[in-house]
Design an enzyme around this catalytic site. Structure first.
Site, PDB file in Angstrom:
ATOM      1  N   PHE A 395       0.851  -0.927   0.248  1.00 60.34           N
ATOM      2  CA  PHE A 395      -0.097   0.200  -0.207  1.00 60.34           C
ATOM      3  C   PHE A 395       1.163   1.530  -0.481  1.00 60.34           C
ATOM      4  CE2 PHE A 395      -1.501  -0.169   4.558  1.00 60.34           C
ATOM      5  CZ  PHE A 395      -0.190   0.075   5.476  1.00 60.34           C
ATOM      6  N   GLU A 396      -0.023   2.292   0.204  1.00 57.30           N
ATOM      7  CA  GLU A 396       0.747   3.629  -0.787  1.00 57.30           C
ATOM      8  C   GLU A 396       1.769   3.917  -1.937  1.00 57.30           C
ATOM      9  OE1 GLU A 396       1.679   5.803   2.993  1.00 57.30           O
ATOM     10  OE2 GLU A 396      -0.225   5.349   4.097  1.00 57.30           O
TER      11      GLU A 396
END
Ligand SMILES: Cc1cc2nc3c(=O)[nH]c(=O)nc-3n(C[C@H](O)[C@H](O)[C@H](O)COP(=O)(O)OP(=O)(O)OC[C@H]3O[C@@H](n4cnc5c(N)ncnc54)[C@H](O)[C@@H]3O)c2cc1C
Length: 581
Positions: A395-396
Site C-alpha cells: 500500500f501507499e
C-alpha cells in the site's frame, strides 16, 4: 540529479539534523506517547482481539496524537514533519495497528490535504474536529482501481444550481473507514473540454460519513493489522456541498499525489521503528542462545544478518529524515523522488529485517506469543511483526509502482530533450532542429560525464573512498541510462526490469549519500565516533556490492527469456509445469 550524473554533495551536506529547539518541542509529546504506549497499550491483545480499546483511542486523542502536525490555531500540536516521523518510528516499534490508525488519519486522511490545500473556511470547519480525535480516512481505491486511477467509477455530478455535487460509487479498503467521521473521497467529475477533446477530471471531496447515503458495507480483515478499521464504503446519492472540494474541481489527482508524497514518509519512519525493535530482539537472542558451542551471533551467517540490520536502519532513517527536514523548510517542497525512494527501500528493507529476525529466533520466531507465554518463554512477537509488515510493500504505492514512478522521474529530463526527436508523428523537417540541439547538448553533457571527478569534498578518510565511489558511480549510472535510451528509444519506458535495476542503483547511491552526510555531520559535531564510522563504512561496502551486482545484472540477465516464458504461461500456451508431480 543522480540519474543525470550530477552528484550534488552541497545539497545534502551538512545533513539537516533536527535543531535542538525542534527536538525539545517534540520531546514532551514523544515522552508522553512513549510512556502511554509502554504502560497502557498491549499490542498483542489488540492483535488477538482485532480491536483497539476505546480508552486507548480516547487517550491518544487527549494527548493530541490525532493532530500532531495541525497548527495550534486549529487545535493541534503544530509539531514539525520531523517530530511527526519520530512519532511514527515510536509507534512502528510498538504497535503497527496504532501506527496505521494515526497515519491513515493524518498522513493521508483529512488533516494533511487540508493543511496543504484547504481554504481558510475548510480549515476552520474541519481541522479542530480532526485534531481533537474525530477519525478521518482517505478513499481512492476501488475494486477496479488499484495502482491506476484512470478507470475510477465513483463519480460526482453537479446539482442543477451548481451549489453541490451528488456522489455515487463504492470505495474499497478504506483504512479507518468503519470509524471515520470525515473522509477525503476521490471521484470523477464531468469531463472538461481541452482543445476540442474531453479530458477526464478527478476531484477530491471532504465527505462526512454522517451524511445521508454514506454506508459502511463491510469491514475488511487481513493477514496482519488485525485491528485495522478498514472498510468498503458505498456512496448513494450523497449530496456534497461544492465548498467541500479540495483545491478545485479536477485537481483531485494533484491533491492525491502531493498528499501521498509527504504521507509516504510516515511509512519508512514506522518501518525504521519496527526494524530497530527487530535488531534489539535479534541482538539479545543471538548473544544468549548458544548452539554448537557458542552464541549463535558468533556464527558468521547470523553475525552478517545483525550487521545488515544495523546498517539498513541507519540508511532508512537517513533517507526519511533528510526528506522530512526538506518538508519542514517548505511544506510544499518537491520530495517526490526522495519520498518514493525512502518508501520503496525502507519497506523492502524492513520486510527483509523482520524475515531475518524470524530466522535468528529460529522456531521461536515462528511461534505465536500466546504459545510462547504458555510454555513459560518470553513472548517475543516476531510472528506478529511479520504478519503486520507484509502490507508495507503493497500500500501507499506498491514497490513495482514506486520503481515505475522513479524510472519516469529519472527519464524525465531526457524525455524533455528527446521527445520531439523521437516523436514519429512529427514531420522529419520539424525533428531536425531539435535533433541537432539535442545532439549538441548531449555531446557536452556526455563529455563532462567522462571527465575525472576531481579531489572531492573533505570528509573522514574512512568515508572518503565511498564518497568518491558515489560521485563516480552517479556518472556511470547516467551513462548507462543514456546508452539504454539509445538502444531502446521510446520503448525504454516499457523495459521495467532494466529501469528497475537502474532505479535501485540510484536509490543505493542516494542512501549512501544521505548516510555519509549524516555520519560526517555527526562526527563534525563531536556527536559520534569510531562506532558510527564502522557502521557507515560497512553500510557503504554493502551498498556498493548491491550496486555492482545491479550493473552486472544490467549486462547479463534472464529478462527476455523470462518475459517470453511468462507470455506463454499467461496465454496458456506453455504448460511445462506439470499439474501432477
Ligand atoms: C490493508 C490495506 C489498507 C489500505 N488502505 C487504503 C486506504 O486507506 N485508502 C485507499 O484508497 N486505498 C487503500 N488500500 C489500497 C492499496 O493502496 C492498494 O492495494 C494498492 O494501491 C494496490 O492496488 P491493488 O491491490 O488493486 O493492486 P493492483 O493495482 O491490481 O496491482 C496488483 C499487482 O500488480 C502490480 N502492478 C500494477 N500495475 C503495474 C504496472 N504498471 N507495472 C508493474 N506492476 C504493476 C502491483 O504492484 C501489484 O503487485 C489499502 C489496501 C490494503 C490491503
Amino acid at each position: 540529479g543522480l540519474f543525470m550524473g550530477r552528484f550534488d554533495w552541497g545539497a545534502i551536506h551538512p545533513f539537516p539534523l533536527q535543531s535542538t529547539e525542534d527536538r525539545d518541542q517534540g520531546d514532551a509529546f514523544l515522552e508522553r506517547l512513549s510512556t502511554f504506549l509502554h504502560e497502557k497499550v498491549d499490542p498483542d491483545e489488540i492483535d488477538r482481539t482485532g480491536e483497539i480499546p476505546p480508552d486507548v483511542i480516547e487517550e491518544l486523542a487527549r494527548m493530541g496524537a490525532f493532530g500532531i502536525k495541525v497548527p495550534p490555531a486549529y487545535g493541534g500540536l503544530g509539531l514539525s514533519q520531523t517530530n511527526y516521523c519520530r512519532a511514527a518510528t515510536l509507534l512502528g516499534s510498538w504497535c503497527a495497528n496504532l501506527a496505521a490508525l494515526l497515519s491513515a488519519h493524518q498522513s493521508i486522511g483529512v488533516p494533511q490535504p487540508l493543511i496543504l490545500f484547504g481554504t481558510e473556511e475548510q480549515k476552520r470547519r474541519y481541522l479542530p474536529r480532526v485534531a481533537k480525535g474525530e477519525i478521518s480516512a482517505f478513499a481512492l481505491t476501488e475494486s477496479s482501481v488499484g495502482s491506476d486511477p484512470a478507470k475510477m467509477e465513483t463519480h460526482a455530478e453537479p446539482t442543477a444550481d451548481g451549489s453541490a455535487f451528488v456522489l455515487n460509487g463504492e470505495k474499497l479498503w478504506c483504512t479507518n473507514g468503519t470509524k471515520a467521521g470525515v473522509i477525503v473521497v476521490m471521484a470523477r467529475t464531468p469531463s472538461m473540454m481541452v482543445n476540442g477533446r474531453p479530458r477526464n477530471q478527478i476531484t477530491a471531496f471532504v465527505v462526512e460519513t454522517g451524511w445521508p447515503g454514506v454506508e459502511i458495507v463491510h469491514r475488511c480483515r487481513f493477514m496482519g493489522l488485525k485491528a485495522l478499521y478498514n472498510a468498503v464504503i458505498r456512496f448513494k446519492d450523497v449530496r456534497v456541498p461544492r465548498e467541500n472540494i479540495l483545491l478545485g474541481e479536477g485537481k483531485g489527482l494533484r491533491v492525491a499525489l502531493v498528499t501521498l508524497n509527504t504521507g509516504r514518509l510516515t511509512l519508512p519512519a514506522a518501518c525504521a521503528g519496527l526494524a530497530k525493535r527487530c535488531l534489539d530482539i535479534s541482538r539479545r537472542w543471538a548473544s544468549s542462545r548458544e548452539q554448537w558451542g557458542q552464541p549463535i551471533g558468533r556464527h558468521a551467517a547470523i553475525a552478517d544478518k545483525l550487521a545488515r540490520m544495523a546498517t539498513a536502519i541507519f540508511a532508512m532513517e537517513s533517507m526519511a529524515f533528510a526528506a522530512a527536514s526538506q518538508v519542514d523548510r517548505d511544506k510544499k517542497a518537491d520530495i517526490r523522488i526522495e519520498a518514493a525512494m525512502a518508501k520503496m527501500w525502507g519497506s523492502e528493507a524492513a520486510w527483509e529485517i523482520i524475515n531475518e529476525a524470524m530466522q535468528i529466533r529460529g522456531g521461536r520466531g515462528y511461534e505465536t506469543v500466546e504459545s510462547l507465554r504458555a510454555r513459560g518463554e518470553e513472548p517475543v512477537p516476531v510472528e506478529r511483526f511479520l504478519r503486520d509488515a507484509r502490507i508495507n510493500t503493497i500500500f501507499e504505492g506498491s514497490s513495482e509502482i514506486m520503481r515505475l514512478f522513479l524510472a519516469r522521474e529519472a527519464l524525465d529530463p531526457h524525455l524533455k530533450v528527446a521527445a520531439p526527436v523521437l516523436d514519429s508523428r512529427l514531420p522529419l523537417g520539424k525533428r531536425i532542429v531539435p535533433a541537432l540541439q539535442a545532439g549538441l547538448l548531449y555531446a557536452g553533457w556526455y563529455l563532462r560525464l567522462l571527465l575525472p571527478t576531481g579531489p572531492g569534498p573533505r570528509v573522514n578518510p574512512l568515508l572518503r573512498p565511498h564518497l568518491k565511489y558515489a560521485r563516480r558511480t552517479s556518472r556511470r549510472l547516467a551513462r548507462t541510462l543514456f546508452h539504454s535510451m539509445l538502444r531502446h528509444g521510446p520503448k525504454l519506458e516499457r523495459q521495467q526490469l532494466l529501469l528497475g535495476r537502474l532505479v535501485e542503483i540510484g536509490t543505493e547511491l542516494w542512501l549512501m549519500s544521505t548516510s555519509l552526510s549524516r555520519a560526517q555531520t555527526l562526527l563534525d559535531r563531536g556527536e559520534a565516533g569510531d562506532d558510527l564510522l564502522t557502521l557507515v563504512d560497512c553500510l557503504c561496502h554493502q551498498a556498493r556490492t548491491r550496486i555492482e551486482t545491479g550493473f552486472l545484472a544490467h549486462r547479463r540477465n534472464a529478462d527476455r527469456c523470462g518475459y517470453r516464458l511468462s507470455r506463454g504461461l499467461l496465454g496458456g500456451r506453455i504448460k511445462t509445469v506439470p499439474d501432477r508431480a
